[in-house]
Design an enzyme around this catalytic site. Structure first.
Site, PDB file in Angstrom:
ATOM      1  N   HIS A 118       0.826  -1.203   0.000  1.00 33.46           N
ATOM      2  CA  HIS A 118       0.000   0.000   0.000  1.00 33.46           C
ATOM      3  C   HIS A 118       0.865   1.259   0.000  1.00 33.46           C
ATOM      4  O   HIS A 118       0.572   2.219  -0.733  1.00 33.46           O
ATOM      5  CB  HIS A 118      -0.934   0.003   1.213  1.00 33.46           C
ATOM      6  CG  HIS A 118      -2.157  -0.828   1.044  1.00 33.46           C
ATOM      7  ND1 HIS A 118      -2.109  -2.200   0.922  1.00 33.46           N
ATOM      8  CD2 HIS A 118      -3.476  -0.489   0.969  1.00 33.46           C
ATOM      9  CE1 HIS A 118      -3.352  -2.673   0.785  1.00 33.46           C
ATOM     10  NE2 HIS A 118      -4.185  -1.657   0.810  1.00 33.46           N
ATOM     11  N   HIS A 177       1.080  -3.705   9.236  1.00 25.38           N
ATOM     12  CA  HIS A 177       2.489  -3.479   8.914  1.00 25.38           C
ATOM     13  C   HIS A 177       3.235  -2.927  10.115  1.00 25.38           C
ATOM     14  O   HIS A 177       2.661  -2.199  10.935  1.00 25.38           O
ATOM     15  CB  HIS A 177       2.643  -2.485   7.755  1.00 25.38           C
ATOM     16  CG  HIS A 177       2.353  -3.068   6.415  1.00 25.38           C
ATOM     17  ND1 HIS A 177       3.098  -4.089   5.860  1.00 25.38           N
ATOM     18  CD2 HIS A 177       1.393  -2.771   5.507  1.00 25.38           C
ATOM     19  CE1 HIS A 177       2.608  -4.386   4.668  1.00 25.38           C
ATOM     20  NE2 HIS A 177       1.573  -3.617   4.435  1.00 25.38           N
TER      21      HIS A 177
END
Length: 358
Positions: A118, A177
């Site tokens: 992303h 993440h």
């Protein structure tokens, strides 16, 4: 291994801090995580930019596809864990007192965590857009224009970094993440995007070149996977972990698996090549109508509408290979629609209208 565990544990502390102190911004951060989704490049940013500037639109797809391909290879090499499952399996916390990290519907990504896809996708598209916008102002020669260019440069790059920082924070906030993974994703795509600033050949690439590139990217990734599989290294090790530790099984989506992203990107690149080298593209986008603002506005509106309709087409997931085939076809149809089908239909409509008026 000890240094990595320390890096991960520090990352968990940051995630806990964000989830505790930024709870009020939860909806906004979830939204920004969606903004950074690489799939938005094909369904939102590309149709906008291609109709405004075909060079920028073409570059955007190439940067996104090649950048995401490198991201996949690095994910397979680095074996990066994601926070929401790492805290459940690590042995560094005493007495089994693992930290509690909240999960969200978009948390349960199934691929490895490093680098962040992303963060990479967001930085790709915004880097291309900013450099494209600045390429117009850099040509200004008089003194006042140079000052305006510097102000524009500062403003656009400030916006770029603000958006990237917020996207990175959002990915860390939802526990999908660690901080170092989003930073690595940012650096990766900026390098790829900068490389394509010096690769003008993509603007004149033939359909054969697109097919050759597609075959190389697929063969390399598949070969890499099979060779390591023969060495008893499972590159899909992250999928069982995601299924095991995801708080809600409904949040697991096959669309987040490593091969799903690969197939989606290859389909988009093939569709772009097919569209640019088609007769419909030549007849419409190379005609005198293509210079008209009305033509471009109609193409943008029609393209965005068509691509949103594509989102309602749900691909069956019960058979994995069928899902990949249909995903490739759907991904190829999107740029083909933007590049060839919509402009051709708008061009034909405008030409018919002009004949009636005459």
């Amino acid at each position: 291994a000890i240094q990595m565990d320390l890096l991960h544990s520090n990352g968990v502390l940051i995630i806990q801090h964000l989830q505790r102190d930024y709870r009020a911004y939860q909806d906004f951060l979830n939204f920004m995580s969606h903004v950074g989704d690489p799939r938005n490049i094909f369904s939102i940013y590309f149709p906008l930019w291609f109709q405004l500037n075909q060079v920028v639109g073409t570059k955007m797809i190439w940067v996104a596809v090649i950048g995401d391909w490198f991201n996949l290879i690095f994910k397979w090499i680095l074996f990066g864990h994601r926070p929401y499952w790492w805290v459940q399996e690590t042995m560094i916390y005493p007495n089994q007192s693992s930290p509690c990290l909240e999960q969200f519907p978009i948390t349960c990504e199934t691929g490895p965590g490093s680098p962040s896809g992303h963060a990479m996708g967001s930085s790709c598209v915004w880097y291309v857009m900013v450099t494209a916008a600045l390429s117009y102002t850099v040509r200004w020669k008089d003194k006042s224009a140079v000052t305006l260019h510097r102000l524009t440069w500062s403003f656009l790059w400030s916006i770029f970094w603000i958006i990237q920082i917020i996207v990175c924070i959002s990915r860390v906030f939802i526990a999908t993440h660690f901080p170092h993974q989003v930073i690595l994703g940012e650096k990766e795509c900026i390098l790829v995007a900068e490389a394509f600033e010096h690769t003008p050949a993509i603007q004149t690439a033939s359909l054969r070149m697109y097919i050759t590139t597609n075959l190389f990217l697929f063969a390399f990734a598949l070969g890499f996977y099979l060779i390591l599989k023969l060495l008893d290294i499972d590159l899909l090790w992250s999928v069982p972990k995601a299924k095991k530790w995801c708080a809600n099984p409904d949040w697991i989506n096959i669309d987040t698996t490593p091969f799903a992203g690969l197939v989606r990107n290859l389909g988009a690149l093939f569709g772009l090549g097919l569209g640019i080298n088609s007769e419909m593209f030549i007849m419409s986008c190379k005609s005198k109508n293509s210079c008209k603002i009305s033509f471009r506005i109609l193409c943008i509106a029609a393209s965005l509408t068509m691509l949103q309709l594509y989102n309602f087409v749900k691909i069956p997931t019960h058979t994995e290979y069928l899902f990949y085939i249909l995903s490739f076809c759907k991904s190829a149809a999107m740029p083909l629609t933007v590049v060839a089908l919509v402009p051709y239909c708008v061009h034909s409509l405008m030409r018919t209208t002009e004949k009636k008026l005459n």
